[in-house]
Design a protein around this motif. Sequence first.
Motif, mmCIF file in Angstrom:
data_model
loop_
_atom_site.group_PDB
_atom_site.id
_atom_site.type_symbol
_atom_site.label_atom_id
_atom_site.label_comp_id
_atom_site.label_asym_id
_atom_site.label_seq_id
_atom_site.Cartn_x
_atom_site.Cartn_y
_atom_site.Cartn_z
ATOM 1 N N ALA A 148 0.903 -1.359 -0.051
ATOM 2 C CA ALA A 148 0.051 -0.159 0.054
ATOM 3 C C ALA A 148 0.776 1.277 0.048
ATOM 4 C CB ALA A 148 -0.920 -0.050 1.314
ATOM 5 N N ASP A 149 1.820 1.228 0.900
ATOM 6 C CA ASP A 149 2.718 2.421 0.809
ATOM 7 C C ASP A 149 3.438 2.747 -0.843
ATOM 8 O OD1 ASP A 149 2.735 2.566 3.566
ATOM 9 O OD2 ASP A 149 4.326 1.339 3.949
ATOM 10 N N GLN A 151 2.180 1.689 -3.537
ATOM 11 C CA GLN A 151 1.138 2.223 -4.575
ATOM 12 C C GLN A 151 0.669 3.804 -4.243
ATOM 13 O OE1 GLN A 151 -0.396 0.809 -6.944
ATOM 14 N NE2 GLN A 151 0.504 -1.208 -7.159
ATOM 15 N N ASN A 152 0.806 4.032 -2.920
ATOM 16 C CA ASN A 152 0.283 5.528 -2.645
ATOM 17 C C ASN A 152 0.974 6.415 -2.261
ATOM 18 O OD1 ASN A 152 -2.352 4.486 -2.483
ATOM 19 N ND2 ASN A 152 -2.180 3.910 -0.116
ATOM 20 N N HIS A 153 2.609 5.981 -2.253
ATOM 21 C CA HIS A 153 3.578 7.073 -2.005
ATOM 22 C C HIS A 153 4.807 6.815 -2.763
ATOM 23 C CE1 HIS A 153 1.011 8.246 1.372
ATOM 24 N NE2 HIS A 153 1.171 7.016 1.965
ATOM 25 N N GLN A 157 2.685 8.940 -9.872
ATOM 26 C CA GLN A 157 1.156 8.794 -10.056
ATOM 27 C C GLN A 157 1.000 9.163 -11.791
ATOM 28 O OE1 GLN A 157 -1.252 7.760 -8.000
ATOM 29 N NE2 GLN A 157 0.567 7.355 -6.811
ATOM 30 N N ASP A 198 -6.117 -2.049 -11.230
ATOM 31 C CA ASP A 198 -5.212 -0.694 -10.571
ATOM 32 C C ASP A 198 -3.813 -0.714 -11.002
ATOM 33 O OD1 ASP A 198 -7.248 0.346 -9.116
ATOM 34 O OD2 ASP A 198 -6.700 -0.769 -7.360
#
Length: 205
Positions: A148-149, A151-153, A157, A198
């Motif tokens: 999750a880290d 993918q998000n950070h 993007q 995703d």
Amino acid sequence: MDKKALYNLTYGVFMLSTKVNAKENGCIINTCMQVANDPVRIAISVLNVNYTCELLKQSGVFALSLLDQECSFETIKHFGFQSGRNVDKFDGIPAPRDCNDVPYMGWHSCAVISGKVVEQHDLGTHTLFIAEVVDAKLLNTNAPLTYADYQNHVKPQPEAVKKDKKIIGWRCKICNYVYEGSELPKDFICPLCGHGVDDFEPIYE
């Protein structure tokens, strides 16, 4: 079945490395768990098309670097977005070695685990390796990087795209499988690596 429910499972981000004679290679995986305590055993899942998977089936030994939250996208890109069939990923890198003489990441990793394969099971897209832990050590006190880290950070993007560009397909960012068509079904699962929408990016004409 709502496969999006599976996205709530927790994963880490690891660099799996192995060697056969003079050939050394590593790849990024996200699945590892301890499955027994005496002796200590772990299970890892590796995509069958990965060169590291092919080598691991021959060598039976590996080093698993547990990436930490200081890890950069460039490091993950180096080991995860190119194939060892085409490039020597350890060329010019002064990587330390474990008790099996397998190179591992001494940077951007909070720990390393050395394993000896005792079982392997072909699951279709992946092979599940059960391994006895023969050594393990902490490398720093940083927190481990979760999927999750990443993918998000960590993962860049997507940039905004002009509306006049036409989408002609979708490419899996994990294994490069291409889905042809302008719209990707919301419940689509990559037939090669098992990842969901995703992890797909549009292909423009």
